[in-house]
Design an enzyme around this catalytic site. Sequence first.
Site, PDB file in Angstrom:
ATOM      1  N   ASP A  43      47.390  37.920  39.651  1.00 15.98           N
ATOM      2  CA  ASP A  43      46.749  36.619  39.910  1.00 15.98           C
ATOM      3  C   ASP A  43      45.842  36.672  41.139  1.00 15.98           C
ATOM      4  O   ASP A  43      46.041  35.935  42.111  1.00 15.98           O
ATOM      5  CB  ASP A  43      47.798  35.518  40.108  1.00 15.98           C
ATOM      6  CG  ASP A  43      48.802  35.439  38.983  1.00 15.98           C
ATOM      7  OD1 ASP A  43      48.390  35.536  37.819  1.00 15.98           O
ATOM      8  OD2 ASP A  43      50.007  35.295  39.271  1.00 15.98           O
ATOM      9  N   GLU A 210      47.471  28.769  31.375  1.00 17.41           N
ATOM     10  CA  GLU A 210      47.655  28.617  32.818  1.00 17.41           C
ATOM     11  C   GLU A 210      46.501  29.299  33.536  1.00 17.41           C
ATOM     12  O   GLU A 210      45.505  29.681  32.918  1.00 17.41           O
ATOM     13  CB  GLU A 210      48.991  29.231  33.256  1.00 17.41           C
ATOM     14  CG  GLU A 210      49.194  30.684  32.860  1.00 17.41           C
ATOM     15  CD  GLU A 210      50.628  31.139  33.029  1.00 17.41           C
ATOM     16  OE1 GLU A 210      51.505  30.316  33.366  1.00 17.41           O
ATOM     17  OE2 GLU A 210      50.891  32.346  32.813  1.00 17.41           O
TER      18      GLU A 210
END
Length: 322
Positions: A43, A210
């Site tokens: 991420d 997401e």
Amino acid sequence: MSKAKIKGKYFVTLVLSAVLAFSTIFSAYASTWTLTGDTNVHDPSYIAENGTGTRWVFSTGQGIQVLWSADGQAWNRGTQIFSSEPSWWAQEVPNHTKLDVWAPDIYYYNGKYYLYYSISSFGSQTSAIGLVTCTSITKGDWVDQGLVLKSTSSNTYNAIDPNLFADKNGNLYMSFGSWFAGIYVTAIDKNTMKPTGNSYRVATKDGGIEGSSIVYNSSTGYYYLFVSIGACCQGVNSTYQVAVGRSTSVFGPYYDKNGVDMKNGGATVLDSGNSAWKGPGGQDIYGTNVIARHAYSVAENGAPKLLISDLQWDSSGWPYYN
């Protein structure tokens, strides 16, 4: 040999040379960067620091993991942001795992760097988004600004994966959310740098959604909602894919290339991985021409690695990268 043949041969050579030169420039510009050093990441959020040219990547991990590079290619491990937990973490998310921090997002505004992040427990809707700021990433003068947004089982959304962005007029917004009821957008107060008003749902997807990242492209007049769909965190078995939709409004509706609203599951896949890289996702858009993300390396038994590419835009105003 006649002059005509010599000229013809010379002309063809010039044309071929020009084509090859153009191809070389284009492929270098439109390709994935060659990265070396420590590229272990999950991420990632990418930024180039003002005044120094140093590139920084903040990522999921103990205390928020940090990478830095002088040239954008050779990467080094920096000092994690948090060495201990702020007291409010345990109050808001009592079951989170100590210093495990997820999906940070770095944003420069009005002389400061704003680093948003999330804490949660895997699969739980009891989550919180926090904020830490500094005036210089190199100096590392980070100051905890506390809670930004939280969620519990009574909320429709999950308060993780924050992403700060500006609209075409310079107003600030934050997108966030994961699984459950999908992706939301809320307005951000420029004084507090925290939400003001309601949050509005802009995307859902069966099977997982997401890691949102929204950017406005003034050349096309659209807002682009980049998301990760599918499931992460399973190494080479991860099903993550980078997908996108676009809108003429911050709050949507965001449509994919087929005209399907992202609130109804629409999403145009940009990257589904390949034989070397599985489950690409957790993407971050820097400006409108750089995309950073992680993918699981087949050669390294599913280790999540940093990938950075030049983001391009086709004649119809849709993004792509190689």
